[in-house]
Write an enzyme that holds these catalytic residues in place. Structure first.
Site, PDB file in Angstrom:
ATOM      1  N   HIS A  88       9.430   1.031   2.949  1.00 60.13           N
ATOM      2  CA  HIS A  88      10.504   1.215   4.145  1.00 60.13           C
ATOM      3  C   HIS A  88      11.033  -0.180   3.956  1.00 60.13           C
ATOM      4  CE1 HIS A  88       7.920  -1.866   6.199  1.00 60.13           C
ATOM      5  NE2 HIS A  88       6.961  -0.938   6.255  1.00 60.13           N
ATOM      6  N   GLU A  89      12.220  -0.193   4.735  1.00 60.74           N
ATOM      7  CA  GLU A  89      13.210  -1.510   4.406  1.00 60.74           C
ATOM      8  C   GLU A  89      12.607  -2.944   4.493  1.00 60.74           C
ATOM      9  OE1 GLU A  89      17.305  -0.933   6.067  1.00 60.74           O
ATOM     10  OE2 GLU A  89      16.445   0.770   6.915  1.00 60.74           O
TER      11      GLU A  89
ATOM     12  N   MET B  43       0.953  -1.171   0.032  1.00 54.20           N
ATOM     13  CA  MET B  43      -0.005   0.086   0.052  1.00 54.20           C
ATOM     14  C   MET B  43       0.967   1.317   0.130  1.00 54.20           C
ATOM     15  SD  MET B  43      -3.640  -0.681   1.812  1.00 54.20           S
ATOM     16  CE  MET B  43      -2.815  -0.749   3.641  1.00 54.20           C
TER      17      MET B  43
ATOM     18  N   HIS C 243       9.632  -3.396   3.290  1.00 58.74           N
ATOM     19  CA  HIS C 243       9.403  -3.826   1.777  1.00 58.74           C
ATOM     20  C   HIS C 243      10.292  -4.151   1.097  1.00 58.74           C
ATOM     21  CE1 HIS C 243       6.050  -0.999   3.198  1.00 58.74           C
ATOM     22  NE2 HIS C 243       5.153  -2.051   2.840  1.00 58.74           N
TER      23      HIS C 243
ATOM     24  N   ARG D 266       2.865   2.827   9.137  1.00 55.22           N
ATOM     25  CA  ARG D 266       2.514   3.736  10.263  1.00 55.22           C
ATOM     26  C   ARG D 266       3.590   4.415  11.004  1.00 55.22           C
ATOM     27  NH1 ARG D 266      -1.701   0.144   8.959  1.00 55.22           N
ATOM     28  NH2 ARG D 266      -3.663   0.996   8.806  1.00 55.22           N
TER      29      ARG D 266
END
Length: 282
Positions: free
Chosen positions: A34-35, A30, A37, A189
């Protein structure tokens, strides 16, 4: 890196790759990358000829409209991250009409009860939304392998069940949780946390480590009491739930059976940010 913003060019691209016999790895997201992912893409690169990402903030899996509105979005930054990773060959950024061509609503699924545990109790319909978008993306991307983080362990179990029930020829891979230096599970988040909140939130991971130490040494009711006591003493935090559950059925347990595997699940609100985490108990 190829960038597809509508369905038709993606379908043509996938068809060409399939004709050439390419094995496709896929990691849907989505955005707000970040790392964690990036670790999905690194795993996918090792096992596939072609790696595809997708970025789509799926409205049907949000129960809280404010959560959907506040979800971090920065497509330009995400594309740059994907390009610099060197592990992604194409990214699909569909319009809502590419995923929901007729009406913006979820399908109804039966996940053999997995959808009724934990997140399903507090977010009714959430996993119907997850199932709907993942099924549609799978049908469009046609991956051989798909990669999801263990942080959303219940979601991972749901997707495995979905793939099995629909008899899709896709192998689902769970990738270990990628953590901040202080142990906090990486999440999109986290971008909404202040530096002070992010540092305080390390108590979530530290608590799971303690639970693993207590596992099989003290009773589950006593573990539950200790966890609640920890978060009762944390200013600016609210424990939504803590459960120890069977890793297969995801059903909460109050007793350990030697022939079963268990996992601790926790959800904590830090300010107005909802954070989830879990840990295999060994």
């Amino acid at each position: 890196m190829e960038i597809f913003k509508t369905k038709k060019p993606l379908l043509d691209f996938v068809e060409r790759q399939k004709e050439m016999g390419k094995k496709i790895g896929f990691a849907p997201t989505m955005g707000a990358l970040h790392e964690g992912h990036l670790s999905l893409y690194a795993h996918a690169r090792e096992e596939n000829d072609l790696v595809i990402s997708s970025i789509f903030v799926n409205p049907t899996q949000f129960n809280n409209p404010q959560d959907l509105e506040k979800y971090p979005r920065n497509i330009k930054k995400d594309i740059k991250i994907l390009e610099e990773s060197g592990n992604v060959d194409a990214v699909y950024i569909p319009e809502i009409s590419d995923i929901y061509p007729d009406v913006l609503e979820s399908k109804e699924y039966d996940f053999d009860g997995l959808e009724n545990e934990m997140e399903g109790k507090s977010r009714p319909g959430h996993f119907n939304g997850v199932g709907t978008v993942v099924e549609e993306l799978f049908l469009q991307v046609k991956p051989d392998n798909a990669y999801f983080g263990d942080k959303d362990y219940q979601q991972l179990a749901i997707i495995k069940k979905l793939t099995d029930k629909l008899k899709l020829p896709i192998k689902i891979h769970g990738v270990p949780i990628f953590r901040e230096k202080n142990g906090l599970a990486m999440s999109s988040r986290n971008q909404r946390l202040s530096a002070k909140e992010k540092e305080s939130a390390k108590i979530i991971y530290e608590t799971l480590v303690k639970v693993n130490d207590w596992f099989r040494v003290i009773t589950i009711p006593e573990i539950n009491r200790r966890v609640h006591d920890i978060f009762d003493d944390q200013p600016g935090m609210k424990l939504e739930y803590f459960e120890i559950a069977d890793e297969t059925t995801l059903k909460q347990t109050d007793f350990f059976y030697k022939d079963r595997s268990y996992r601790a699940f926790i959800v904590v609100h830090v300010g107005d940010v909802r954070l989830i985490d879990n840990m295999h108990l060994d």
